[in-house]
Design a protein around this motif. Structure first.
Motif, PDB file in Angstrom:
ATOM      1  N   ALA A 101       7.184  12.056  -3.924  1.00  0.00           N
ATOM      2  CA  ALA A 101       6.657  10.420  -4.025  1.00  0.00           C
ATOM      3  C   ALA A 101       7.049   9.756  -2.781  1.00  0.00           C
ATOM      4  O   ALA A 101       6.385   8.863  -2.316  1.00  0.00           O
ATOM      5  CB  ALA A 101       6.725   9.815  -5.382  1.00  0.00           C
ATOM      6  N   TRP A 102       8.243   9.705  -2.660  1.00  0.00           N
ATOM      7  CA  TRP A 102       9.105   8.868  -1.645  1.00  0.00           C
ATOM      8  C   TRP A 102       8.807   9.484  -0.268  1.00  0.00           C
ATOM      9  O   TRP A 102       8.338   8.884   0.656  1.00  0.00           O
ATOM     10  CB  TRP A 102      10.901   9.179  -1.604  1.00  0.00           C
ATOM     11  CG  TRP A 102      11.365   8.403  -3.029  1.00  0.00           C
ATOM     12  CD1 TRP A 102      11.183   8.206  -4.196  1.00  0.00           C
ATOM     13  CD2 TRP A 102      12.843   7.916  -2.735  1.00  0.00           C
ATOM     14  NE1 TRP A 102      11.951   7.690  -4.755  1.00  0.00           N
ATOM     15  CE2 TRP A 102      13.052   7.535  -4.124  1.00  0.00           C
ATOM     16  CE3 TRP A 102      13.670   7.953  -1.817  1.00  0.00           C
ATOM     17  CZ2 TRP A 102      14.239   6.861  -4.324  1.00  0.00           C
ATOM     18  CZ3 TRP A 102      14.945   7.307  -2.123  1.00  0.00           C
ATOM     19  CH2 TRP A 102      15.380   6.724  -3.259  1.00  0.00           C
ATOM     20  N   GLY A 103       8.576  10.775  -0.179  1.00  0.00           N
ATOM     21  CA  GLY A 103       8.065  11.417   1.277  1.00  0.00           C
ATOM     22  C   GLY A 103       6.750  10.653   1.297  1.00  0.00           C
ATOM     23  O   GLY A 103       6.504  10.458   2.597  1.00  0.00           O
ATOM     24  N   TYR A 104       5.910  11.022   0.468  1.00  0.00           N
ATOM     25  CA  TYR A 104       4.401  10.340   0.533  1.00  0.00           C
ATOM     26  C   TYR A 104       4.625   8.769   0.967  1.00  0.00           C
ATOM     27  O   TYR A 104       3.870   8.410   1.993  1.00  0.00           O
ATOM     28  CB  TYR A 104       3.825  10.543  -0.768  1.00  0.00           C
ATOM     29  CG  TYR A 104       2.223  10.390  -0.857  1.00  0.00           C
ATOM     30  CD1 TYR A 104       1.222  10.243   0.333  1.00  0.00           C
ATOM     31  CD2 TYR A 104       1.629   9.933  -2.025  1.00  0.00           C
ATOM     32  CE1 TYR A 104       0.101   9.935   0.342  1.00  0.00           C
ATOM     33  CE2 TYR A 104       0.353   9.588  -2.187  1.00  0.00           C
ATOM     34  CZ  TYR A 104      -0.466   9.670  -0.709  1.00  0.00           C
ATOM     35  OH  TYR A 104      -1.842   9.564  -0.943  1.00  0.00           O
ATOM     36  N   GLU A 105       5.455   8.241   0.239  1.00  0.00           N
ATOM     37  CA  GLU A 105       5.402   6.625   0.688  1.00  0.00           C
ATOM     38  C   GLU A 105       5.829   6.285   2.264  1.00  0.00           C
ATOM     39  O   GLU A 105       5.278   5.562   2.939  1.00  0.00           O
ATOM     40  CB  GLU A 105       6.568   6.162  -0.358  1.00  0.00           C
ATOM     41  CG  GLU A 105       6.778   4.609  -0.325  1.00  0.00           C
ATOM     42  CD  GLU A 105       7.890   4.121  -1.169  1.00  0.00           C
ATOM     43  OE1 GLU A 105       8.070   2.919  -1.227  1.00  0.00           O
ATOM     44  OE2 GLU A 105       8.262   5.036  -2.019  1.00  0.00           O
ATOM     45  N   LEU A 136      18.433  11.981  -0.697  1.00  0.00           N
ATOM     46  CA  LEU A 136      18.565  10.700  -1.002  1.00  0.00           C
ATOM     47  C   LEU A 136      18.326  10.668  -2.619  1.00  0.00           C
ATOM     48  O   LEU A 136      19.031   9.891  -3.564  1.00  0.00           O
ATOM     49  CB  LEU A 136      18.124   9.577  -0.261  1.00  0.00           C
ATOM     50  CG  LEU A 136      18.120   8.274  -0.602  1.00  0.00           C
ATOM     51  CD1 LEU A 136      19.650   7.737  -0.398  1.00  0.00           C
ATOM     52  CD2 LEU A 136      17.143   7.328   0.255  1.00  0.00           C
ATOM     53  N   VAL A 137      17.229  11.430  -2.843  1.00  0.00           N
ATOM     54  CA  VAL A 137      16.790  11.130  -4.209  1.00  0.00           C
ATOM     55  C   VAL A 137      17.722  12.065  -5.219  1.00  0.00           C
ATOM     56  O   VAL A 137      17.998  11.379  -6.432  1.00  0.00           O
ATOM     57  CB  VAL A 137      15.404  12.018  -4.478  1.00  0.00           C
ATOM     58  CG1 VAL A 137      15.250  12.353  -5.802  1.00  0.00           C
ATOM     59  CG2 VAL A 137      14.356  10.890  -3.751  1.00  0.00           C
ATOM     60  N   ALA A 180       0.736  -1.320  -0.028  1.00  0.00           N
ATOM     61  CA  ALA A 180       0.206  -0.112  -0.071  1.00  0.00           C
ATOM     62  C   ALA A 180       0.881   1.084  -0.079  1.00  0.00           C
ATOM     63  O   ALA A 180       0.427   2.241  -0.684  1.00  0.00           O
ATOM     64  CB  ALA A 180      -0.857  -0.008   1.161  1.00  0.00           C
ATOM     65  N   SER A 181       1.962   1.321   0.795  1.00  0.00           N
ATOM     66  CA  SER A 181       2.828   2.320   0.727  1.00  0.00           C
ATOM     67  C   SER A 181       3.547   2.624  -0.434  1.00  0.00           C
ATOM     68  O   SER A 181       3.795   3.639  -1.105  1.00  0.00           O
ATOM     69  CB  SER A 181       3.753   2.241   1.914  1.00  0.00           C
ATOM     70  OG  SER A 181       3.228   1.948   3.008  1.00  0.00           O
ATOM     71  N   LEU A 182       4.169   1.535  -1.284  1.00  0.00           N
ATOM     72  CA  LEU A 182       4.853   1.693  -2.393  1.00  0.00           C
ATOM     73  C   LEU A 182       3.722   2.050  -3.563  1.00  0.00           C
ATOM     74  O   LEU A 182       3.969   2.770  -4.264  1.00  0.00           O
ATOM     75  CB  LEU A 182       5.315   0.155  -2.999  1.00  0.00           C
ATOM     76  CG  LEU A 182       5.924   0.168  -4.041  1.00  0.00           C
ATOM     77  CD1 LEU A 182       7.296   0.748  -4.096  1.00  0.00           C
ATOM     78  CD2 LEU A 182       6.401  -1.131  -4.242  1.00  0.00           C
ATOM     79  N   LEU A 183       2.420   1.591  -3.607  1.00  0.00           N
ATOM     80  CA  LEU A 183       1.601   1.979  -4.462  1.00  0.00           C
ATOM     81  C   LEU A 183       1.147   3.443  -4.369  1.00  0.00           C
ATOM     82  O   LEU A 183       0.678   4.212  -5.483  1.00  0.00           O
ATOM     83  CB  LEU A 183       0.210   1.179  -4.512  1.00  0.00           C
ATOM     84  CG  LEU A 183       0.157  -0.232  -4.692  1.00  0.00           C
ATOM     85  CD1 LEU A 183      -0.997  -1.018  -4.442  1.00  0.00           C
ATOM     86  CD2 LEU A 183       0.536  -0.368  -6.198  1.00  0.00           C
ATOM     87  N   LEU A 229      12.358  10.346   7.068  1.00  0.00           N
ATOM     88  CA  LEU A 229      11.380  11.287   7.328  1.00  0.00           C
ATOM     89  C   LEU A 229      11.353  11.694   8.703  1.00  0.00           C
ATOM     90  O   LEU A 229      11.383  13.090   8.912  1.00  0.00           O
ATOM     91  CB  LEU A 229       9.979  10.782   7.087  1.00  0.00           C
ATOM     92  CG  LEU A 229       8.801  11.508   6.771  1.00  0.00           C
ATOM     93  CD1 LEU A 229       8.819  12.487   5.800  1.00  0.00           C
ATOM     94  CD2 LEU A 229       7.547  10.759   6.871  1.00  0.00           C
ATOM     95  N   GLU A 230      11.539  10.915   9.588  1.00  0.00           N
ATOM     96  CA  GLU A 230      11.392  11.260  11.147  1.00  0.00           C
ATOM     97  C   GLU A 230      12.795  12.278  11.461  1.00  0.00           C
ATOM     98  O   GLU A 230      12.566  13.140  12.131  1.00  0.00           O
ATOM     99  CB  GLU A 230      11.591  10.016  11.981  1.00  0.00           C
ATOM    100  CG  GLU A 230      11.597  10.189  13.470  1.00  0.00           C
ATOM    101  CD  GLU A 230      11.477   8.716  14.191  1.00  0.00           C
ATOM    102  OE1 GLU A 230      11.271   9.098  15.713  1.00  0.00           O
ATOM    103  OE2 GLU A 230      11.516   7.713  13.881  1.00  0.00           O
ATOM    104  N   ALA A 231      13.818  11.852  10.792  1.00  0.00           N
ATOM    105  CA  ALA A 231      15.068  12.519  11.182  1.00  0.00           C
ATOM    106  C   ALA A 231      14.973  14.057  10.831  1.00  0.00           C
ATOM    107  O   ALA A 231      15.661  14.966  11.071  1.00  0.00           O
ATOM    108  CB  ALA A 231      16.384  11.856  10.445  1.00  0.00           C
ATOM    109  N   SER A 232      14.091  14.132   9.439  1.00  0.00           N
ATOM    110  CA  SER A 232      13.871  15.529   9.147  1.00  0.00           C
ATOM    111  C   SER A 232      12.613  16.233   9.749  1.00  0.00           C
ATOM    112  O   SER A 232      12.166  17.373   9.018  1.00  0.00           O
ATOM    113  CB  SER A 232      13.743  15.356   7.584  1.00  0.00           C
ATOM    114  OG  SER A 232      14.934  14.905   6.912  1.00  0.00           O
TER     115      SER A 232
END
Length: 203
Positions: A134-138, A186-187, A112-115, A173-176
């Motif tokens: 998209a990575w942040g949303y995931e 990373l991207v 679900a997260s990947l989708l 995400l948490e570290a930011s």
């Protein structure tokens, strides 16, 4: 590949709010995938920020049609895609999400997260900022999935490659402070995105 405009999101009727019957939902799902694992992942999106992704997958996207999803050997699409976790693809007006077949055994919460990530990609354009979003949303969806099902927190490293990826994104995400700062780094340093423009329509 871009997000739907905010106005479109506000005007779109939520599937949940519309009180869609289970038969109607099953019919919609059948236009997306016949795989029960995909259906389970779609169900898990309800009540999270992945609601938007689910509506996009079911047809509220730039093509106006449900996105077709299946597991696939991504190397068939080109050697450079063989190790991708998933890939958004477009043939004519039809949008596809191909999930690397190595993730077939991954928990539905991880799928679900990947989708949710892949639902952001709705046209032939892409950019570093689009991938960052998209990575942040995931990562955000995965954080919510772990709250819904705490068992996801107890999966040992190395059990599922997709869960390992998501846990890495979640930590960034948490570290930011729940922003995309470290994910953006990373991207931008990912060799798979070499040559992408910084921006694409909507991002």
């Amino acid at each position: 590949m871009r997000r739907l405009k905010i106005l479109a999101l506000c005007c779109a009727m939520s599937l949940c709010a519309a009180n869609v019957s289970s038969a109607q939902v099953s019919k919609l799902y059948s236009q997306v995938s016949s795989d029960p694992k995909i259906s389970a992942a779609l169900d898990l999106m309800d009540g999270t920020s992945a609601d938007w992704a689910k509506e996009a997958i079911l047809g509220n996207n730039l093509s106006g049609m449900p996105i077709k999803i299946r597991f696939r050997n991504l190397g068939e699409l080109g050697a450079k895609y063989s190790n991708y976790d998933a890939l958004g693809w477009k043939t004519g007006n039809q949008l596809h999400i191909f999930i690397n077949q190595k993730h077939r055994s991954a928990p539905a919460e991880a799928l679900a997260s990947l989708l949710s990530h892949e639902a952001c990609h709705q046209d032939e354009y892409n950019s570093l900022e689009e991938e960052t979003y998209a990575w942040g949303y995931e990562a955000d969806v995965w954080t919510q999935m772990k709250k819904k099902n705490p068992a996801m927190k107890n999966i040992a490293p190395g059990t599922y490659p997709l869960v390992d990826r998501l846990n890495t994104l979640g930590r960034l995400l948490e570290a930011s402070n729940y922003s995309t700062g470290k994910i953006r780094d990373l991207v931008y340093s990912n060799p798979g995105y070499t040559g992408l423009p910084v921006h694409s329509p909507g991002f």
